[in-house]
Design a protein around this motif. Sequence first.
Motif, mmCIF file in Angstrom:
data_model
loop_
_atom_site.group_PDB
_atom_site.id
_atom_site.type_symbol
_atom_site.label_atom_id
_atom_site.label_comp_id
_atom_site.label_asym_id
_atom_site.label_seq_id
_atom_site.Cartn_x
_atom_site.Cartn_y
_atom_site.Cartn_z
ATOM 1 N N LYS A 32 0.764 -1.306 -0.382
ATOM 2 C CA LYS A 32 0.684 -0.157 0.141
ATOM 3 C C LYS A 32 0.455 1.231 -0.300
ATOM 4 C CE LYS A 32 -4.255 -1.820 2.296
ATOM 5 N NZ LYS A 32 -4.315 -2.099 3.834
ATOM 6 N N ALA A 88 -11.992 8.947 4.412
ATOM 7 C CA ALA A 88 -13.533 7.898 4.297
ATOM 8 C C ALA A 88 -13.487 7.545 5.978
ATOM 9 C CB ALA A 88 -13.149 7.184 3.274
ATOM 10 N N ASN A 89 -11.632 6.724 6.300
ATOM 11 C CA ASN A 89 -11.922 5.935 8.160
ATOM 12 C C ASN A 89 -12.083 7.248 8.852
ATOM 13 O OD1 ASN A 89 -10.679 4.212 6.845
ATOM 14 N ND2 ASN A 89 -9.038 4.339 6.889
ATOM 15 N N PHE A 90 -12.224 8.597 8.323
ATOM 16 C CA PHE A 90 -12.315 9.809 9.842
ATOM 17 C C PHE A 90 -13.979 9.389 9.590
ATOM 18 C CE2 PHE A 90 -13.773 14.166 10.541
ATOM 19 C CZ PHE A 90 -13.357 13.635 11.665
ATOM 20 N N LYS A 109 -19.933 6.325 12.557
ATOM 21 C CA LYS A 109 -20.982 5.668 11.618
ATOM 22 C C LYS A 109 -21.546 4.986 12.888
ATOM 23 C CE LYS A 109 -20.711 6.051 7.230
ATOM 24 N NZ LYS A 109 -19.867 4.805 5.836
ATOM 25 N N HIS A 166 -8.276 7.874 1.540
ATOM 26 C CA HIS A 166 -8.111 6.596 2.190
ATOM 27 C C HIS A 166 -8.365 7.355 4.038
ATOM 28 C CE1 HIS A 166 -8.186 2.455 3.659
ATOM 29 N NE2 HIS A 166 -6.793 2.817 4.715
ATOM 30 N N ILE A 167 -7.541 8.699 4.173
ATOM 31 C CA ILE A 167 -7.745 8.778 5.178
ATOM 32 C C ILE A 167 -9.473 9.401 5.821
ATOM 33 C CG2 ILE A 167 -6.908 10.883 6.481
ATOM 34 C CD1 ILE A 167 -4.421 10.221 6.005
ATOM 35 N N TYR A 170 -23.075 1.432 14.265
ATOM 36 C CA TYR A 170 -23.473 0.550 13.632
ATOM 37 C C TYR A 170 -24.269 -0.544 14.345
ATOM 38 C CZ TYR A 170 -18.934 1.221 11.000
ATOM 39 O OH TYR A 170 -17.896 2.157 10.002
ATOM 40 N N ALA A 208 -15.857 7.344 8.857
ATOM 41 C CA ALA A 208 -15.467 6.228 9.182
ATOM 42 C C ALA A 208 -16.327 5.851 10.872
ATOM 43 C CB ALA A 208 -15.429 4.505 8.341
ATOM 44 N N GLY A 209 -15.666 6.156 11.272
ATOM 45 C CA GLY A 209 -14.967 5.566 12.925
ATOM 46 C C GLY A 209 -16.645 7.280 13.289
#
Length: 343
Positions: free
Chosen positions: A121, A240-242, A247, A237-238, A249, A244-245
């Motif tokens: 990566k 999206a991860n920010f 959300k 990617h950074i 679940y 996503a945290g």
Amino acid sequence: EKQDLLPNVYLQFFAEIVTITAMEITDVWQNIKRHFLAPRSKTQEDMKNCMRGNEIDLAERYTTITKVLLLSLFYSPLYPGALFLGAFAILLNFFVDKFCLMRSWAPAPRLGKSVSSMNRKFFLSATGVMMATVNPYMWAGFNFDNLCAVDGKMETYFGDYEFLSLNTEGNVTLTIDNETQMYQYCEQNLLRRGRFPALPRFQRLEWMSSGQALGTRIYGWVGLGIIGKFVLSFFGHIIANFFAGKKKYKIENTEKPPFFARGPEVHVYIPEVKSDAFPYPLVACSVKTFDEKLFCWQSDRPYTDYDLTLDAEALLEEDSTEDEVTHIADRAFSKVGYWEASD
């Protein structure tokens, strides 16, 4: 000439393809140990040590692949054959490593896929960005002599000149007249001049041919696209991860996962010390406090023979009190506990 750049680059690939590969396959010392010293060993332990094989270092294997990749990409503008030689070297390295892993090397440590994922990566992506950044400048700067042809004639330099020859005895006479092509200095290093991307329009004095100008233009814009894709992917990617945290679940599967202790392979970390005198590692804790199935290796001898706490108790038995000998495993060595899972 032997001192030229490209022949030396070819020798680097030749060493990777032939020399290093031959050394890994033949493995002279290990073959001598297996086929000559092992049958003549006096004890079972010595024979197993002769059959153990070389220790593999995963970092060294990644270094080899990365070295070939960097050489191929860096010299590809000047030596396009480097891409084919590098691809062949990496492919050959794969099959040789596979053969050595199955037939020659000692068992490799189980490190998982985190190292390979990080290498793929980040480092390989950074290598591609480096190629896309540097290679267009190398293509644009060819011939690397910082000389540009002058259309007009400089009559000031007309005449005969004598030079001391290094190849022949005596002086050499050089005549400059109307038929002589004149040159002047021009900076061909666009990177040094801070031009990005490397494009033909940044020439102060034209030194590129039409084909070189077209190739440089294509190379420069494609390289810019590769860099842009990497930057977008990395920061995307950074981001999206920010998000996503943040959300929430919802757990839908309420089924309990299987117990770890009931899996097909139950291996845990056990402190061990490797020694060249023993074919298996020495255990730096008491083996009486956990189940033997937690070991990731098997021996024809009981695990207590590799227990260092028992050796320490035997050494201290004469000079220490009974309490000190009894608690040596708790005071001087690591502790490993095991509790059987229940329903």
